[in-house]
Design a protein around this motif. Structure first.
Motif, PDB file in Angstrom:
ATOM      1  N   ASP A   1       0.819  -1.212   0.000  1.00 25.93           N
ATOM      2  CA  ASP A   1       0.000   0.000   0.000  1.00 25.93           C
ATOM      3  C   ASP A   1       0.852   1.262   0.000  1.00 25.93           C
ATOM      4  OD1 ASP A   1       0.873  -0.429   2.613  1.00 25.93           O
ATOM      5  OD2 ASP A   1      -1.025   0.112   3.540  1.00 25.93           O
ATOM      6  N   HIS A   2       1.989   1.227   0.714  1.00 23.52           N
ATOM      7  CA  HIS A   2       2.872   2.387   0.733  1.00 23.52           C
ATOM      8  C   HIS A   2       3.526   2.593  -0.631  1.00 23.52           C
ATOM      9  CE1 HIS A   2       5.552   5.454   2.060  1.00 23.52           C
ATOM     10  NE2 HIS A   2       6.629   4.694   2.115  1.00 23.52           N
ATOM     11  N   ILE A   3       3.886   1.510  -1.289  1.00 20.48           N
ATOM     12  CA  ILE A   3       4.458   1.612  -2.635  1.00 20.48           C
ATOM     13  C   ILE A   3       3.448   2.261  -3.570  1.00 20.48           C
ATOM     14  CG2 ILE A   3       5.288   0.276  -4.613  1.00 20.48           C
ATOM     15  CD1 ILE A   3       6.338  -1.788  -2.537  1.00 20.48           C
ATOM     16  N   ALA A   4       2.184   1.868  -3.453  1.00 22.31           N
ATOM     17  CA  ALA A   4       1.145   2.428  -4.312  1.00 22.31           C
ATOM     18  C   ALA A   4       0.946   3.916  -4.053  1.00 22.31           C
ATOM     19  CB  ALA A   4      -0.162   1.674  -4.094  1.00 22.31           C
ATOM     20  N   GLU A   5       0.947   4.346  -2.752  1.00 24.73           N
ATOM     21  CA  GLU A   5       0.726   5.756  -2.470  1.00 24.73           C
ATOM     22  C   GLU A   5       1.904   6.625  -2.911  1.00 24.73           C
ATOM     23  OE1 GLU A   5       0.088   6.538   1.693  1.00 24.73           O
ATOM     24  OE2 GLU A   5       2.123   5.945   2.277  1.00 24.73           O
ATOM     25  N   MET A   6       3.065   6.018  -3.074  1.00 26.58           N
ATOM     26  CA  MET A   6       4.223   6.735  -3.592  1.00 26.58           C
ATOM     27  C   MET A   6       4.298   6.683  -5.123  1.00 26.58           C
ATOM     28  SD  MET A   6       5.895   8.072  -0.986  1.00 26.58           S
ATOM     29  CE  MET A   6       4.228   8.474  -0.425  1.00 26.58           C
ATOM     30  N   GLY A   7       3.330   5.997  -5.750  1.00 28.57           N
ATOM     31  CA  GLY A   7       3.257   5.951  -7.203  1.00 28.57           C
ATOM     32  C   GLY A   7       4.326   5.097  -7.861  1.00 28.57           C
ATOM     33  N   ARG A   8       4.714   4.012  -7.210  1.00 30.05           N
ATOM     34  CA  ARG A   8       5.796   3.171  -7.735  1.00 30.05           C
ATOM     35  C   ARG A   8       5.323   1.743  -7.963  1.00 30.05           C
ATOM     36  NH1 ARG A   8      11.524   5.346  -5.568  1.00 30.05           N
ATOM     37  NH2 ARG A   8      10.896   7.462  -5.004  1.00 30.05           N
TER      38      ARG A   8
ATOM     39  N   GLY B   1       1.292   2.116   4.404  1.00 30.95           N
ATOM     40  CA  GLY B   1       0.731   3.341   3.856  1.00 30.95           C
ATOM     41  C   GLY B   1       0.244   4.277   4.954  1.00 30.95           C
ATOM     42  N   GLY B   2       0.078   5.549   4.583  1.00 25.57           N
ATOM     43  CA  GLY B   2      -0.426   6.543   5.516  1.00 25.57           C
ATOM     44  C   GLY B   2       0.578   7.582   5.940  1.00 25.57           C
ATOM     45  N   VAL B   3       1.741   7.631   5.282  1.00 29.87           N
ATOM     46  CA  VAL B   3       2.730   8.647   5.645  1.00 29.87           C
ATOM     47  C   VAL B   3       2.205  10.025   5.252  1.00 29.87           C
ATOM     48  CG1 VAL B   3       4.656   7.049   5.462  1.00 29.87           C
ATOM     49  CG2 VAL B   3       4.006   8.418   3.463  1.00 29.87           C
ATOM     50  N   GLY B   4       2.732  11.045   5.934  1.00 28.89           N
ATOM     51  CA  GLY B   4       2.255  12.398   5.683  1.00 28.89           C
ATOM     52  C   GLY B   4       2.505  12.882   4.273  1.00 28.89           C
ATOM     53  N   MET B   5       3.642  12.505   3.697  1.00 26.65           N
ATOM     54  CA  MET B   5       3.978  12.951   2.349  1.00 26.65           C
ATOM     55  C   MET B   5       3.000  12.403   1.314  1.00 26.65           C
ATOM     56  SD  MET B   5       7.680  12.796   0.416  1.00 26.65           S
ATOM     57  CE  MET B   5       7.656  11.019   0.149  1.00 26.65           C
ATOM     58  N   GLY B   6       2.369  11.253   1.618  1.00 25.83           N
ATOM     59  CA  GLY B   6       1.435  10.649   0.685  1.00 25.83           C
ATOM     60  C   GLY B   6       0.027  11.199   0.784  1.00 25.83           C
ATOM     61  N   ALA B   7      -0.240  12.071   1.769  1.00 26.31           N
ATOM     62  CA  ALA B   7      -1.576  12.635   1.932  1.00 26.31           C
ATOM     63  C   ALA B   7      -1.842  13.704   0.871  1.00 26.31           C
ATOM     64  CB  ALA B   7      -1.719  13.228   3.332  1.00 26.31           C
ATOM     65  N   ASN B   8      -3.109  14.042   0.675  1.00 32.57           N
ATOM     66  CA  ASN B   8      -3.500  15.082  -0.281  1.00 32.57           C
ATOM     67  C   ASN B   8      -4.404  16.095   0.428  1.00 32.57           C
ATOM     68  OD1 ASN B   8      -3.920  16.539  -2.603  1.00 32.57           O
ATOM     69  ND2 ASN B   8      -5.491  15.159  -3.427  1.00 32.57           N
TER      70      ASN B   8
ATOM     71  N   PRO C   1      -0.215  17.082   1.333  1.00 40.92           N
ATOM     72  CA  PRO C   1       0.753  16.498   2.265  1.00 40.92           C
ATOM     73  C   PRO C   1       0.616  17.114   3.658  1.00 40.92           C
ATOM     74  CG  PRO C   1       1.806  16.984   0.177  1.00 40.92           C
ATOM     75  CD  PRO C   1       0.439  17.613   0.119  1.00 40.92           C
ATOM     76  N   ARG C   2       0.891  16.310   4.664  1.00 42.55           N
ATOM     77  CA  ARG C   2       0.785  16.741   6.054  1.00 42.55           C
ATOM     78  C   ARG C   2       2.071  16.389   6.769  1.00 42.55           C
ATOM     79  NH1 ARG C   2      -3.320  13.801  10.357  1.00 42.55           N
ATOM     80  NH2 ARG C   2      -2.458  14.722  12.276  1.00 42.55           N
ATOM     81  N   PHE C   3       2.564  17.331   7.576  1.00 43.03           N
ATOM     82  CA  PHE C   3       3.824  17.083   8.267  1.00 43.03           C
ATOM     83  C   PHE C   3       3.707  17.413   9.750  1.00 43.03           C
ATOM     84  CE2 PHE C   3       4.919  17.965   3.816  1.00 43.03           C
ATOM     85  CZ  PHE C   3       5.511  16.753   3.506  1.00 43.03           C
ATOM     86  N   LEU C   4       4.657  16.900  10.526  1.00 47.74           N
ATOM     87  CA  LEU C   4       4.646  17.074  11.966  1.00 47.74           C
ATOM     88  C   LEU C   4       4.990  18.500  12.364  1.00 47.74           C
ATOM     89  CD1 LEU C   4       6.438  13.721  12.847  1.00 47.74           C
ATOM     90  CD2 LEU C   4       4.044  14.289  13.359  1.00 47.74           C
ATOM     91  N   ARG C   5       4.435  18.910  13.498  1.00 48.95           N
ATOM     92  CA  ARG C   5       4.686  20.243  14.033  1.00 48.95           C
ATOM     93  C   ARG C   5       5.280  20.145  15.440  1.00 48.95           C
ATOM     94  NH1 ARG C   5      -1.391  22.196  13.346  1.00 48.95           N
ATOM     95  NH2 ARG C   5      -1.562  20.136  14.315  1.00 48.95           N
ATOM     96  N   ASP C   6       5.843  21.243  15.894  1.00 54.98           N
ATOM     97  CA  ASP C   6       6.426  21.275  17.236  1.00 54.98           C
ATOM     98  C   ASP C   6       5.367  20.919  18.276  1.00 54.98           C
ATOM     99  OD1 ASP C   6       8.626  21.949  19.051  1.00 54.98           O
ATOM    100  OD2 ASP C   6       7.305  23.569  19.697  1.00 54.98           O
ATOM    101  N   GLY C   7       5.720  20.002  19.166  1.00 56.17           N
ATOM    102  CA  GLY C   7       4.814  19.587  20.225  1.00 56.17           C
ATOM    103  C   GLY C   7       3.927  18.414  19.872  1.00 56.17           C
ATOM    104  N   ASP C   8       3.904  17.991  18.598  1.00 55.10           N
ATOM    105  CA  ASP C   8       3.109  16.823  18.230  1.00 55.10           C
ATOM    106  C   ASP C   8       3.626  15.583  18.965  1.00 55.10           C
ATOM    107  OD1 ASP C   8       1.435  18.186  16.534  1.00 55.10           O
ATOM    108  OD2 ASP C   8       2.360  17.470  14.676  1.00 55.10           O
ATOM    109  N   VAL C   9       2.711  14.705  19.325  1.00 58.60           N
ATOM    110  CA  VAL C   9       3.061  13.451  19.990  1.00 58.60           C
ATOM    111  C   VAL C   9       2.887  12.320  18.998  1.00 58.60           C
ATOM    112  CG1 VAL C   9       2.544  11.869  21.874  1.00 58.60           C
ATOM    113  CG2 VAL C   9       2.406  14.346  22.251  1.00 58.60           C
ATOM    114  N   VAL C  10       3.973  11.607  18.724  1.00 59.04           N
ATOM    115  CA  VAL C  10       3.970  10.481  17.782  1.00 59.04           C
ATOM    116  C   VAL C  10       3.955   9.190  18.587  1.00 59.04           C
ATOM    117  CG1 VAL C  10       5.219   9.333  15.914  1.00 59.04           C
ATOM    118  CG2 VAL C  10       5.251  11.836  16.081  1.00 59.04           C
TER     119      VAL C  10
END
Length: 290
Positions: A94-101, A256-263, A265-274
Protein backbone atom coordinates in the motif's frame (compact mmCIF):
# COMPACT_ATOMS: atom_id res chain seq x y z
CA UNK A 1 10.98 -13.86 25.94
CA UNK A 2 10.64 -10.11 26.26
CA UNK A 3 13.86 -8.19 26.86
CA UNK A 4 14.62 -4.50 27.31
CA UNK A 5 17.26 -1.93 28.13
CA UNK A 6 15.86 -0.27 31.24
CA UNK A 7 16.99 2.88 33.00
CA UNK A 8 18.14 2.17 36.56
CA UNK A 9 19.48 5.60 37.61
CA UNK A 10 19.54 9.16 36.34
CA UNK A 11 23.21 9.13 35.40
CA UNK A 12 26.24 6.89 35.09
CA UNK A 13 29.97 7.61 35.08
CA UNK A 14 29.73 8.97 31.53
CA UNK A 15 26.92 11.40 32.36
CA UNK A 16 24.11 9.54 30.62
CA UNK A 17 21.39 7.47 32.26
CA UNK A 18 22.54 4.25 33.89
CA UNK A 19 20.99 1.22 32.20
CA UNK A 20 20.82 -2.56 32.45
CA UNK A 21 19.67 -5.28 30.12
CA UNK A 22 16.60 -6.99 31.54
CA UNK A 23 14.29 -9.92 30.81
CA UNK A 24 10.63 -9.97 31.73
CA UNK A 25 9.33 -12.52 34.23
CA UNK A 26 5.65 -12.01 34.92
CA UNK A 27 5.13 -8.44 36.11
CA UNK A 28 8.84 -7.84 36.77
CA UNK A 29 11.94 -7.16 34.75
CA UNK A 30 14.88 -9.20 36.02
CA UNK A 31 18.08 -7.19 35.68
CA UNK A 32 20.96 -8.93 33.89
CA UNK A 33 24.70 -8.33 34.15
CA UNK A 34 24.95 -6.61 30.73
CA UNK A 35 24.47 -2.85 30.69
CA UNK A 36 22.10 -3.00 27.70
CA UNK A 37 20.79 -5.31 24.99
CA UNK A 38 23.62 -4.41 22.61
CA UNK A 39 26.08 -5.82 25.13
CA UNK A 40 23.87 -8.78 25.97
CA UNK A 41 23.39 -9.93 22.36
CA UNK A 42 27.13 -9.65 21.79
CA UNK A 43 27.85 -12.16 24.55
CA UNK A 44 27.95 -15.92 24.11
CA UNK A 45 24.89 -17.82 25.25
CA UNK A 46 22.71 -14.77 25.81
CA UNK A 47 19.51 -16.80 25.47
CA UNK A 48 20.65 -19.18 28.20
CA UNK A 49 21.63 -16.26 30.44
CA UNK A 50 18.19 -14.70 30.10
CA UNK A 51 16.37 -18.01 30.59
CA UNK A 52 18.42 -18.79 33.70
CA UNK A 53 17.59 -15.37 35.15
CA UNK A 54 13.87 -15.97 34.61
CA UNK A 55 14.10 -19.42 36.22
CA UNK A 56 15.93 -18.00 39.24
CA UNK A 57 13.36 -15.22 39.62
CA UNK A 58 10.49 -17.70 39.47
CA UNK A 59 12.18 -19.89 42.07
CA UNK A 60 12.72 -16.91 44.37
CA UNK A 61 9.04 -15.93 44.17
CA UNK A 62 8.42 -12.68 46.03
CA UNK A 63 11.80 -12.64 47.75
CA UNK A 64 13.81 -9.42 47.28
CA UNK A 65 15.99 -9.41 44.19
CA UNK A 66 17.40 -7.36 41.35
CA UNK A 67 14.03 -6.50 39.81
CA UNK A 68 12.05 -3.59 38.37
CA UNK A 69 8.27 -3.71 38.14
CA UNK A 70 7.15 -3.67 34.51
CA UNK A 71 4.59 -0.98 35.30
CA UNK A 72 7.23 1.42 36.60
CA UNK A 73 10.04 0.61 34.13
CA UNK A 74 11.63 3.41 32.12
CA UNK A 75 13.07 2.36 28.79
CA UNK A 76 16.21 3.48 27.03
CA UNK A 77 16.51 2.77 23.32
CA UNK A 78 16.43 -1.01 23.08
CA UNK A 79 19.69 -1.44 21.11
CA UNK A 80 21.84 1.62 21.83
CA UNK A 81 25.00 0.52 19.98
CA UNK A 82 24.26 -1.55 16.88
CA UNK A 83 27.25 -1.78 14.56
CA UNK A 84 24.85 -1.45 11.62
CA UNK A 85 21.35 -0.07 11.14
CA UNK A 86 20.00 -0.85 7.69
CA UNK A 87 16.55 0.21 6.57
CA UNK A 88 14.25 -0.95 3.80
CA UNK A 89 12.11 1.60 2.00
CA UNK A 90 8.99 0.84 -0.02
CA UNK A 91 8.30 -2.63 1.38
CA UNK A 92 4.52 -2.55 1.99
CA UNK A 93 2.33 -2.83 -1.10
CA UNK A 94 0.00 0.00 0.00
CA UNK A 95 2.87 2.39 0.73
CA UNK A 96 4.46 1.61 -2.63
CA UNK A 97 1.14 2.43 -4.31
CA UNK A 98 0.73 5.76 -2.47
CA UNK A 99 4.22 6.74 -3.59
CA UNK A 100 3.26 5.95 -7.20
CA UNK A 101 5.80 3.17 -7.73
CA UNK A 102 5.86 -0.40 -8.98
CA UNK A 103 6.56 -3.38 -6.73
CA UNK A 104 10.35 -3.70 -6.52
CA UNK A 105 12.43 -6.65 -7.68
CA UNK A 106 15.07 -5.89 -5.03
CA UNK A 107 14.81 -4.09 -1.69
CA UNK A 108 15.56 -0.37 -1.55
CA UNK A 109 18.07 0.05 1.26
CA UNK A 110 19.65 2.91 3.18
CA UNK A 111 21.52 3.22 6.46
CA UNK A 112 21.35 5.06 9.74
CA UNK A 113 23.84 5.49 12.58
CA UNK A 114 23.42 4.66 16.25
CA UNK A 115 23.31 8.42 16.97
CA UNK A 116 19.85 8.55 15.40
CA UNK A 117 18.29 6.27 18.03
CA UNK A 118 16.14 7.39 20.95
CA UNK A 119 14.02 5.52 23.47
CA UNK A 120 10.43 5.66 24.61
CA UNK A 121 9.54 9.07 26.05
CA UNK A 122 12.51 10.89 24.53
CA UNK A 123 12.02 13.88 22.24
CA UNK A 124 12.35 13.63 18.47
CA UNK A 125 14.91 16.42 18.13
CA UNK A 126 14.48 18.06 14.73
CA UNK A 127 15.05 21.62 15.95
CA UNK A 128 15.87 23.93 13.05
CA UNK A 129 15.56 21.26 10.38
CA UNK A 130 12.08 19.73 10.45
CA UNK A 131 10.01 21.84 8.05
CA UNK A 132 8.73 18.66 6.34
CA UNK A 133 9.04 16.10 9.13
CA UNK A 134 7.18 12.84 8.46
CA UNK A 135 6.29 9.68 10.41
CA UNK A 136 7.02 6.08 9.39
CA UNK A 137 6.05 3.38 11.91
CA UNK A 138 7.97 0.14 11.36
CA UNK A 139 8.72 -3.35 12.61
CA UNK A 140 12.47 -3.77 13.21
CA UNK A 141 14.25 -7.12 13.16
CA UNK A 142 17.32 -7.62 15.39
CA UNK A 143 20.19 -9.95 14.50
CA UNK A 144 21.16 -12.54 17.11
CA UNK A 145 24.05 -14.39 15.43
CA UNK A 146 26.70 -13.54 12.80
CA UNK A 147 25.43 -13.67 9.21
CA UNK A 148 27.34 -13.70 5.95
CA UNK A 149 25.98 -15.02 2.64
CA UNK A 150 23.08 -16.51 4.60
CA UNK A 151 20.17 -18.32 3.03
CA UNK A 152 16.68 -17.16 4.09
CA UNK A 153 16.44 -20.20 6.38
CA UNK A 154 19.82 -19.43 7.97
CA UNK A 155 18.81 -15.79 8.36
CA UNK A 156 15.52 -16.76 10.02
CA UNK A 157 17.38 -18.97 12.50
CA UNK A 158 19.68 -16.05 13.41
CA UNK A 159 16.92 -13.59 14.35
CA UNK A 160 17.19 -12.50 17.99
CA UNK A 161 13.77 -10.89 17.91
CA UNK A 162 11.69 -7.93 16.87
CA UNK A 163 11.06 -4.43 18.16
CA UNK A 164 9.23 -1.26 17.13
CA UNK A 165 10.75 1.72 15.36
CA UNK A 166 9.75 4.94 13.67
CA UNK A 167 11.84 6.08 10.72
CA UNK A 168 11.13 9.79 11.24
CA UNK A 169 12.10 11.41 7.93
CA UNK A 170 13.14 14.93 6.92
CA UNK A 171 11.34 14.93 3.57
CA UNK A 172 12.83 18.23 2.37
CA UNK A 173 16.36 16.92 2.98
CA UNK A 174 15.46 13.50 1.56
CA UNK A 175 14.28 15.04 -1.71
CA UNK A 176 17.39 17.15 -2.26
CA UNK A 177 19.01 14.31 -4.20
CA UNK A 178 18.14 10.82 -5.45
CA UNK A 179 19.90 9.39 -2.37
CA UNK A 180 17.66 9.26 0.72
CA UNK A 181 20.40 9.05 3.37
CA UNK A 182 20.58 12.73 4.35
CA UNK A 183 16.86 12.83 5.13
CA UNK A 184 16.98 9.70 7.26
CA UNK A 185 20.03 10.03 9.49
CA UNK A 186 19.54 13.12 11.65
CA UNK A 187 20.74 12.59 15.21
CA UNK A 188 18.15 11.65 17.85
CA UNK A 189 15.18 11.22 15.51
CA UNK A 190 14.54 7.43 15.39
CA UNK A 191 12.55 5.90 18.28
CA UNK A 192 13.43 2.22 18.85
CA UNK A 193 11.93 -0.15 21.45
CA UNK A 194 10.48 -0.37 24.01
CA UNK A 195 11.21 -4.11 24.18
CA UNK A 196 12.74 -6.89 22.11
CA UNK A 197 10.39 -9.86 21.63
CA UNK A 198 11.92 -13.18 20.61
CA UNK A 199 10.61 -15.02 17.52
CA UNK A 200 8.73 -17.65 19.52
CA UNK A 201 6.37 -14.86 20.63
CA UNK A 202 6.21 -12.79 17.43
CA UNK A 203 5.71 -14.03 13.85
CA UNK A 204 5.59 -11.20 11.28
CA UNK A 205 4.86 -13.61 8.44
CA UNK A 206 1.65 -14.67 10.18
CA UNK A 207 0.74 -10.99 10.47
CA UNK A 208 1.52 -8.23 12.97
CA UNK A 209 -0.30 -4.89 13.02
CA UNK A 210 1.90 -1.78 12.75
CA UNK A 211 0.25 1.52 13.70
CA UNK A 212 1.19 5.18 14.02
CA UNK A 213 -0.84 7.86 15.74
CA UNK A 214 -0.24 11.60 15.77
CA UNK A 215 -1.80 13.38 18.76
CA UNK A 216 -4.03 10.33 19.22
CA UNK A 217 -5.26 10.25 15.59
CA UNK A 218 -4.46 7.06 13.71
CA UNK A 219 -2.50 7.85 10.56
CA UNK A 220 -1.05 4.41 9.74
CA UNK A 221 -2.37 0.89 10.21
CA UNK A 222 -0.74 -1.92 8.24
CA UNK A 223 -0.03 -5.61 8.57
CA UNK A 224 3.32 -7.30 8.06
CA UNK A 225 1.60 -10.00 5.99
CA UNK A 226 1.75 -7.51 3.11
CA UNK A 227 5.53 -7.03 3.25
CA UNK A 228 7.15 -7.54 -0.15
CA UNK A 229 10.40 -8.72 1.47
CA UNK A 230 10.12 -10.61 4.77
CA UNK A 231 12.50 -10.05 7.69
CA UNK A 232 14.43 -13.24 6.86
CA UNK A 233 14.60 -12.32 3.18
CA UNK A 234 16.01 -8.90 4.04
CA UNK A 235 18.68 -10.33 6.36
CA UNK A 236 19.64 -12.90 3.74
CA UNK A 237 19.90 -10.29 0.98
CA UNK A 238 21.85 -7.80 3.10
CA UNK A 239 24.26 -10.49 4.31
CA UNK A 240 25.41 -11.10 0.75
CA UNK A 241 27.18 -7.74 0.64
CA UNK A 242 27.90 -6.92 4.29
CA UNK A 243 28.39 -9.03 7.40
CA UNK A 244 25.67 -8.69 10.01
CA UNK A 245 26.55 -9.04 13.69
CA UNK A 246 24.55 -9.73 16.85
CA UNK A 247 22.68 -6.60 17.86
CA UNK A 248 22.47 -5.15 14.35
CA UNK A 249 19.08 -3.72 13.44
CA UNK A 250 17.13 -3.83 10.18
CA UNK A 251 14.00 -1.70 9.77
CA UNK A 252 11.59 -3.54 7.49
CA UNK A 253 9.67 -0.61 5.98
CA UNK A 254 6.50 1.35 6.70
CA UNK A 255 2.87 0.81 5.71
CA UNK A 256 0.73 3.34 3.86
CA UNK A 257 -0.43 6.54 5.52
CA UNK A 258 2.73 8.65 5.65
CA UNK A 259 2.25 12.40 5.68
CA UNK A 260 3.98 12.95 2.35
CA UNK A 261 1.44 10.65 0.69
CA UNK A 262 -1.58 12.64 1.93
CA UNK A 263 -3.50 15.08 -0.28
CA UNK A 264 -2.47 17.70 0.59
CA UNK A 265 0.75 16.50 2.27
CA UNK A 266 0.79 16.74 6.05
CA UNK A 267 3.82 17.08 8.27
CA UNK A 268 4.65 17.07 11.97
CA UNK A 269 4.69 20.24 14.03
CA UNK A 270 6.43 21.28 17.24
CA UNK A 271 4.81 19.59 20.22
CA UNK A 272 3.11 16.82 18.23
CA UNK A 273 3.06 13.45 19.99
CA UNK A 274 3.97 10.48 17.78
CA UNK A 275 2.84 7.07 19.01
CA UNK A 276 4.30 3.96 17.38
CA UNK A 277 2.56 0.66 18.09
CA UNK A 278 3.55 -2.83 16.99
CA UNK A 279 1.20 -5.63 17.98
CA UNK A 280 2.67 -7.98 20.56
CA UNK A 281 5.68 -5.72 21.15
CA UNK A 282 4.48 -2.45 22.61
CA UNK A 283 4.24 1.30 22.22
CA UNK A 284 6.69 4.15 21.79
CA UNK A 285 5.54 7.68 22.64
CA UNK A 286 7.73 10.57 21.52
CA UNK A 287 7.17 14.33 21.33
CA UNK A 288 8.41 16.40 18.39
CA UNK A 289 10.77 19.31 19.03
CA UNK A 290 11.22 21.71 16.09
Amino acid sequence: MRLATVITAASDAEGGPATRAAVQSGDRFVLLAARDLSELLGSAGWQEQAAAAVAAAEAAGSEPGDYIAVGSARYATALPRPSKIICCGLNYADHIAEMGRELPEYPTLFTKYADTLIGDGEAIDAAGHGARLDWEAELAVVVGAPLKNASPAEAAAAIAGYTAANDISMRDWQSRTLQWFQGKAFDRTTPLGPVLVTPDECDPEAGVQVRCLVNGEEVQNGNTKTLVFTAAALLSYISTFTRLSPGDVVLTGTPGGVGMGANPPRFLRDGDVVTTEVEGIGTLTNTVRL
